[in-house]
Scaffold this motif. Structure first.
Motif, PDB file in Angstrom:
ATOM      1  N   VAL A  76       1.000  -1.160   0.257  1.00  0.00           N
ATOM      2  CA  VAL A  76       0.096   0.099  -0.059  1.00  0.00           C
ATOM      3  C   VAL A  76       0.925   1.046   0.040  1.00  0.00           C
ATOM      4  O   VAL A  76       1.913   1.306   0.806  1.00  0.00           O
ATOM      5  N   LEU A  77       0.819   2.174  -1.127  1.00  0.00           N
ATOM      6  CA  LEU A  77       1.802   3.266  -0.979  1.00  0.00           C
ATOM      7  C   LEU A  77       0.687   4.561  -0.924  1.00  0.00           C
ATOM      8  O   LEU A  77      -0.085   4.629  -1.415  1.00  0.00           O
ATOM      9  N   ASP A  78       0.960   5.070   0.349  1.00  0.00           N
ATOM     10  CA  ASP A  78       0.129   6.103   0.614  1.00  0.00           C
ATOM     11  C   ASP A  78       0.774   7.385   0.322  1.00  0.00           C
ATOM     12  O   ASP A  78       1.797   7.857   1.024  1.00  0.00           O
ATOM     13  N   LEU A  79       0.317   8.089  -0.422  1.00  0.00           N
ATOM     14  CA  LEU A  79       0.816   9.609  -0.981  1.00  0.00           C
ATOM     15  C   LEU A  79      -0.083  10.748  -0.258  1.00  0.00           C
ATOM     16  O   LEU A  79      -0.077  11.962  -0.705  1.00  0.00           O
ATOM     17  N   SER A  80      -0.796  10.479   0.744  1.00  0.00           N
ATOM     18  CA  SER A  80      -1.491  11.477   1.293  1.00  0.00           C
ATOM     19  C   SER A  80      -0.931  12.546   2.001  1.00  0.00           C
ATOM     20  O   SER A  80      -1.386  13.935   1.909  1.00  0.00           O
ATOM     21  N   ALA A  81       0.444  12.292   2.450  1.00  0.00           N
ATOM     22  CA  ALA A  81       1.223  13.567   2.906  1.00  0.00           C
ATOM     23  C   ALA A  81       2.199  13.991   2.171  1.00  0.00           C
ATOM     24  O   ALA A  81       2.797  15.059   2.490  1.00  0.00           O
ATOM     25  N   LEU A  82       1.971  14.002   0.722  1.00  0.00           N
ATOM     26  CA  LEU A  82       2.962  14.458  -0.461  1.00  0.00           C
ATOM     27  C   LEU A  82       2.271  16.058  -0.312  1.00  0.00           C
ATOM     28  O   LEU A  82       1.261  16.225  -0.524  1.00  0.00           O
TER      29      LEU A  82
ATOM     30  N   LYS B 278      -1.763  -1.050  -4.092  1.00  0.00           N
ATOM     31  CA  LYS B 278      -2.633  -0.122  -3.941  1.00  0.00           C
ATOM     32  C   LYS B 278      -2.037   1.256  -3.510  1.00  0.00           C
ATOM     33  O   LYS B 278      -1.192   1.184  -2.798  1.00  0.00           O
ATOM     34  N   ILE B 279      -2.556   2.166  -4.466  1.00  0.00           N
ATOM     35  CA  ILE B 279      -1.768   3.670  -4.228  1.00  0.00           C
ATOM     36  C   ILE B 279      -3.126   4.269  -3.629  1.00  0.00           C
ATOM     37  O   ILE B 279      -4.100   4.292  -4.152  1.00  0.00           O
ATOM     38  N   VAL B 280      -2.908   4.970  -2.566  1.00  0.00           N
ATOM     39  CA  VAL B 280      -4.243   5.736  -1.778  1.00  0.00           C
ATOM     40  C   VAL B 280      -3.732   7.115  -1.515  1.00  0.00           C
ATOM     41  O   VAL B 280      -2.450   7.687  -1.539  1.00  0.00           O
ATOM     42  N   SER B 281      -4.780   8.126  -1.825  1.00  0.00           N
ATOM     43  CA  SER B 281      -4.751   9.577  -1.490  1.00  0.00           C
ATOM     44  C   SER B 281      -3.562  10.181  -2.306  1.00  0.00           C
ATOM     45  O   SER B 281      -2.919  10.842  -1.782  1.00  0.00           O
ATOM     46  N   PRO B 282      -3.459  10.120  -3.880  1.00  0.00           N
ATOM     47  CA  PRO B 282      -2.404  10.628  -4.347  1.00  0.00           C
ATOM     48  C   PRO B 282      -2.761  12.451  -4.242  1.00  0.00           C
ATOM     49  O   PRO B 282      -3.932  12.493  -4.239  1.00  0.00           O
ATOM     50  N   PRO B 283      -1.807  12.738  -4.323  1.00  0.00           N
ATOM     51  CA  PRO B 283      -2.254  14.514  -4.510  1.00  0.00           C
ATOM     52  C   PRO B 283      -2.898  14.922  -5.805  1.00  0.00           C
ATOM     53  O   PRO B 283      -2.802  14.279  -6.796  1.00  0.00           O
ATOM     54  N   PRO B 284      -3.598  15.956  -5.642  1.00  0.00           N
ATOM     55  CA  PRO B 284      -4.376  16.566  -6.915  1.00  0.00           C
ATOM     56  C   PRO B 284      -3.587  16.712  -8.095  1.00  0.00           C
ATOM     57  O   PRO B 284      -2.299  17.087  -8.285  1.00  0.00           O
TER      58      PRO B 284
END
Length: 88
Positions: free
Chosen positions: A50-56, A82-88
């Motif tokens: 799980v790759l969490d990008l929410s804090a980028l 699974k990639i979650v919460s990529p930046p806009p």
């Protein structure tokens, strides 16, 4: 945990799933950090990532390329990804 001037990568493994969270800026300088995390994940009994990008806070085209390369390498190992919460 790996830290560059612009990016921190932290990860934990639980039940064969490696959770990787990136914090900060993912750019040309910090992109290799993803490869380092993949190497650590490969050292254990991983079957999913799980790759969490929410804090980028920033990601340029080099960062996007690093995510794509990471995706390709993880899938080549047969891992679910699974990639979650990529930046806009």
């Amino acid at each position: 945990m790996v830290h560059t001037d612009t990016l921190t990568a932290s990860s934990i493994s639980r039940d064969g799933t490696r959770w990787i969270r990136l914090t900060g800026e993912l750019d040309l300088v910090s992109a290799p950090t993803l490869g380092d995390e993949l190497a650590r994940a490969a050292a254990g009994p991983t079957h999913a990532v799980v790759l969490d990008l929410s804090a980028l806070t920033f990601m340029d085209c080099a960062g996007l390329r690093a995510v794509f390369n990471f995706t390709d390498r993880a899938q080549a190992r047969g891992w679910r990804l699974k990639i979650v919460s990529p930046p806009p």
